[in-house]
Design an enzyme around this catalytic site. Structure first.
Site, PDB file in Angstrom:
ATOM      1  N   CYS A 137       0.828  -1.209   0.000  1.00  0.00           N
ATOM      2  CA  CYS A 137       0.000   0.000   0.000  1.00  0.00           C
ATOM      3  C   CYS A 137       0.864   1.262   0.000  1.00  0.00           C
ATOM      4  O   CYS A 137       1.445   1.611   1.033  1.00  0.00           O
ATOM      5  CB  CYS A 137      -0.915  -0.030   1.225  1.00  0.00           C
ATOM      6  N   CYS A 140      -0.556   4.103   2.269  1.00  0.00           N
ATOM      7  CA  CYS A 140      -0.310   3.905   3.705  1.00  0.00           C
ATOM      8  C   CYS A 140       1.153   4.150   4.050  1.00  0.00           C
ATOM      9  O   CYS A 140       1.466   4.781   5.047  1.00  0.00           O
ATOM     10  CB  CYS A 140      -0.648   2.482   4.149  1.00  0.00           C
ATOM     11  N   ASP A 141       2.059   3.623   3.230  1.00  0.00           N
ATOM     12  CA  ASP A 141       3.469   3.570   3.636  1.00  0.00           C
ATOM     13  C   ASP A 141       4.392   4.507   2.862  1.00  0.00           C
ATOM     14  O   ASP A 141       5.554   4.667   3.247  1.00  0.00           O
ATOM     15  CB  ASP A 141       3.988   2.125   3.489  1.00  0.00           C
TER      16      ASP A 141
END
Ligand code: NAP
Length: 310
Positions: A137, A140-141
């Site tokens: 992701c 997200c990261d």
């Protein structure tokens, strides 16, 4: 035991659209979702091919709007993971017992919109280094890789979209794809090719992800020459397709070898009164826009089934 006319499993674009239609049909409905509403589209930052939003829209904003529309109609939603579906004969009719982490529920009809999740690459080092540089992701990261170098695997829409997104953080995004042609749409590939922070290693696959406690490098292999090269990097992003969330249905529904549910044109599955839509079904295109269309058909079919409308 609580009973509903209709239970919808999943609250991504398909599940929420089915909820919208069920709410407007005034069917007594419960939507069950295991993580949080919005589905895997919210793993991407923006969506550019959902009609009506020139320039694109944030996936979170779009899904907030989907949820608000369902809430407006008073459709119940609940956080719980469905673990089993059990068909039960009652008199002349059939009911479905939905077993979940919050207990059992009974319903007369079901819409499965349980979606899919990122497929694993299946190479040495991948599982061990998840959360230590291996990610599925970008949204997200991505911020964790500011000014770093990352390798990204895949050649589909998701891979190319994520490469463009990650180039906003990482100095260098190296896209590794196993052939020359891309599955991703041309407009995205052109944009990535014109991005100075993105480079491509084609006809290549990852053999191993290396690193003691964190990702340090990957070993690539050229599929034509079989030459191996080591590329140093701090992050590895894997976007090699989707695997459907259908394990809990394997005993009761007809699914294909890859786990996708087989549906008829009215979205009914192999079980009468059980319909399916979105990324968990076998089909030729996995986009938000057709997931919503299938969900509308599924809810319409469930309505007809519940009220014997032919
Ligand atoms: P995808 O389109 O299935 O692409 C998967 C990519 O990974 C392909 O390029 C494939 O290579 C490669 N791949 C598969 N297994 C591999 C392996 N073991 N090693 C190396 N490479 C491997 O998957 P996706 O990009 O995750 O997208 C999933 C679906 O969601 C797609 O239908 C996509 O169009 C859709 N999507 C929609 C939106 C939207 O609605 N805006 C956004 C993102 C994604 P090959 O090409 O050689 O098979």
């Amino acid at each position: 035991m609580q009973q509903y006319d209709l239970i919808i499993i999943g609250a991504g674009p398909a599940g929420l659209t089915a909820g919208l239609y069920a709410g407007r049909f005034q069917i007594n409905t419960l939507i069950m979702e295991k993580i949080s509403f919005g589905g895997q589209i919210t793993l991407s930052s923006t969506i550019e091919n959902y009609p009506g939003f020139p320039g694109g829209i944030s996936t979170h904003e779009l899904m907030d709007k989907f949820k608000a529309q369902v809430d407006e109609l008073g459709v119940k939603t609940q956080d719980s993971e469905v673990t089993e579906i059990i068909p039960e004969k009652q008199g002349a009719g059939i009911f479905y017992r939905v077993r979940s982490t919050q207990g059992d529920y009974l319903c007369k009809a079901l819409i499965i919109a349980s979606g899919a999740q990122a497929r694993r690459l299946g190479v040495d080092g991948e599982e061990r280094l998840i959360g230590r540089g291996v990610s599925y992701c970008g949204t997200c990261d991505g911020p964790l890789f500011r000014n770093k170098e990352v390798v990204l695997i895949g050649g589909g829409d998701r891979a190319v979209e994520e490469a463009i997104f990650l180039s906003g953080y990482a100095n260098k995004v190296i896209v590794v794809h196993r052939r020359q042609e891309f599955r991703a749409s041309k407009i995205l590939v052109e944009r990535a090719k014109n991005n100075p922070r993105i480079s491509f290693v084609l006809d290549s696959v990852v053999r191993k992800i290396c690193g003691e406690n964190r990702v340090e490098s990957v070993i690539l292999s050229n599929v034509k020459s079989h030459r191996e090269t080591t590329v140093e990097c701090q992050g590895v992003f894997v976007f090699v397709g989707i695997a459907p969330n259908t394990d809990f249905l394997k005993k009761v529904l007809q699914i294909n070898e890859a786990g996708f549910i087989i549906t008829k044109p009215d979205q009914e599955t192999s079980l009468s009164g059980v319909f399916a839509c979105g990324d968990c079904i076998e089909k030729s295109l996995y986009q938000v826009v057709n997931a919503c269309g299938e969900a509308a058909v599924a809810a319409n079919s469930a309505h007809k089934y519940l009220f014997n409308l032919g």
